[in-house]
Scaffold this motif. Structure first.
Motif, PDB file in Angstrom:
ATOM      1  N   ALA A 141     -53.643   2.231  10.601  1.00 10.43           N
ATOM      2  CA  ALA A 141     -54.615   3.325  10.676  1.00 10.43           C
ATOM      3  C   ALA A 141     -55.953   2.891  10.096  1.00 10.43           C
ATOM      4  O   ALA A 141     -57.024   3.221  10.630  1.00 10.43           O
ATOM      5  N   ALA A 145     -59.423   2.368  12.230  1.00 10.61           N
ATOM      6  CA  ALA A 145     -60.667   2.994  11.781  1.00 10.61           C
ATOM      7  C   ALA A 145     -61.789   1.973  11.689  1.00 10.61           C
ATOM      8  O   ALA A 145     -62.932   2.239  12.080  1.00 10.61           O
ATOM      9  N   THR A 170     -57.817   7.840  10.235  1.00 12.81           N
ATOM     10  CA  THR A 170     -58.557   7.300  11.380  1.00 12.81           C
ATOM     11  C   THR A 170     -59.439   8.361  12.026  1.00 12.81           C
ATOM     12  O   THR A 170     -60.620   8.141  12.292  1.00 12.81           O
TER      13      THR A 170
END
Length: 326
Positions: A141, A145, A170
């Motif tokens: 995650a 991101a 994210t």
């Protein structure tokens, strides 16, 4: 905090001798381990670190777990005593406050965006709790991101659907930086959805009307999702992180991706990006093989461009990004 400071996390050990205080701060807010190579050589640095970490307003508002703060302060005091002749009352007072605190089942992690603004997340202390792993932030995650920060054009002005949003890291980063028109967070576990909504609100995004982006939270059960729900969402971009971990759910995930890629109702198919931490290569290969099975008929390409590290997390683990298409 300038982006150049965040980029110093490229260093293998997560520290940079020229920017020790900033690195300690980033590690502290995200509840990461300090590098054993980092040293404190002056009282001034110890004072600065106490203000940047345990005494910082972000810590007071979103405190890391009691256990982590105890370990952090104990280590900070230990290193200070190695290099300084005088005790530092501020550190001992802070440790005393933490020692008297009660350990909770939830804690807070904070990640700093390139602008220096924090993303604060309420998470469970335990990795697995309430029958799910969705109440903590996972490495993929964070990687996804970071990838989004480098590719905002994939999200700007679009409707984005995130599958398995978990605690929301994210999606919150994408909404705060990449300017989508609409962002749909989704999950199926009720405890995760409740935590997700809390974190969305905590970070200034609300389903009643967030500035610049329409934010929604939907329950999406991969096994029983309705085509009408997918058409109503009408996603242009679909993302997911760390959703390939259980062989039993691979089939329904692949069927859902196949349905999403053909349900837009327009000439252009949505773009689908999946980030995965490869903990079990057999499970991950099963997922990629099933994408190409006759019923799904999907293809994928591996995204090989390196991603600049912005957030502190374990980069030694194997993380792969793929783009799925018809």
């Amino acid at each position: 905090m300038p982006h150049s400071r965040l980029r110093c996390l490229h260093d293998k050990n997560g520290t940079n001798s020229h920017d020790v205080p900033s690195n300690f701060q980033l590690l502290f807010f995200a509840m990461c381990r300090m590098s054993s190579k980092a040293s404190l050589t002056t009282i001034q640095i110890s004072l600065q670190l106490s203000g940047l970490t345990c005494l910082h307003p972000i810590c007071r508002q979103n405190p890391p777990s009691v256990k982590y703060r105890k370990l952090f302060l104990s280590e900070l005091i230990k290193r200070h005593e190695l290099y300084a002749s005088e005790p530092l009352d501020e550190l001992y007072d802070a440790l005393g406050d933490v020692i008297g605190a009660k350990e909770e089942t939830v804690c807070y992690k904070s990640y700093l965006l390139p602008s220096g603004e924090p993303v604060g997340l309420e998470e469970n202390v335990a990795v697995i709790s309430e029958g799910t792993t969705g109440l903590v932030t996972w490495e993929a995650a964070l990687h996804l991101a970071e990838w989004a920060l480098e590719h905002p054009d994939i999200f700007t002005g679009r409707t984005v659907l995130e599958l398995g949003s978990g605690v929301g890291l994210t999606g919150i980063v994408v909404c705060r930086v990449c300017k989508p028109t609409k962002y749909v967070f989704s999950d199926c576990h009720q405890s995760v959805l409740e935590r997700l909504r809390n974190n969305i609100t905590r970070n200034g995004l609300t389903e009643q009307g967030s500035p610049g982006v329409s934010v929604l939270t939907e329950e999406v059960d991969w096994q029983n999702v309705k085509k009408d729900q997918l058409r109503r969402i009408g996603a242009d971009t679909i993302i997911a992180a760390d959703v390939v971990y259980d062989p039993d759910i691979i089939g329904c995930l692949v069927r859902l991706l196949a349905e999403l890629l053909k349900c837009k109702g327009q000439q252009r198919h949505p773009e689908v990006y999946i980030a995965s931490t490869i903990r079990n290569p057999e499970t991950y290969n099963c997922f990629k093989n099933e994408l190409g099975e006759f019923n799904a008929g999907l293809k994928h390409i591996v995204i090989t461009h390196p991603v600049t590290q912005v957030f502190p997390y374990n980069r030694i683990v194997s993380i792969e990004m793929i783009k799925v298409h018809c």
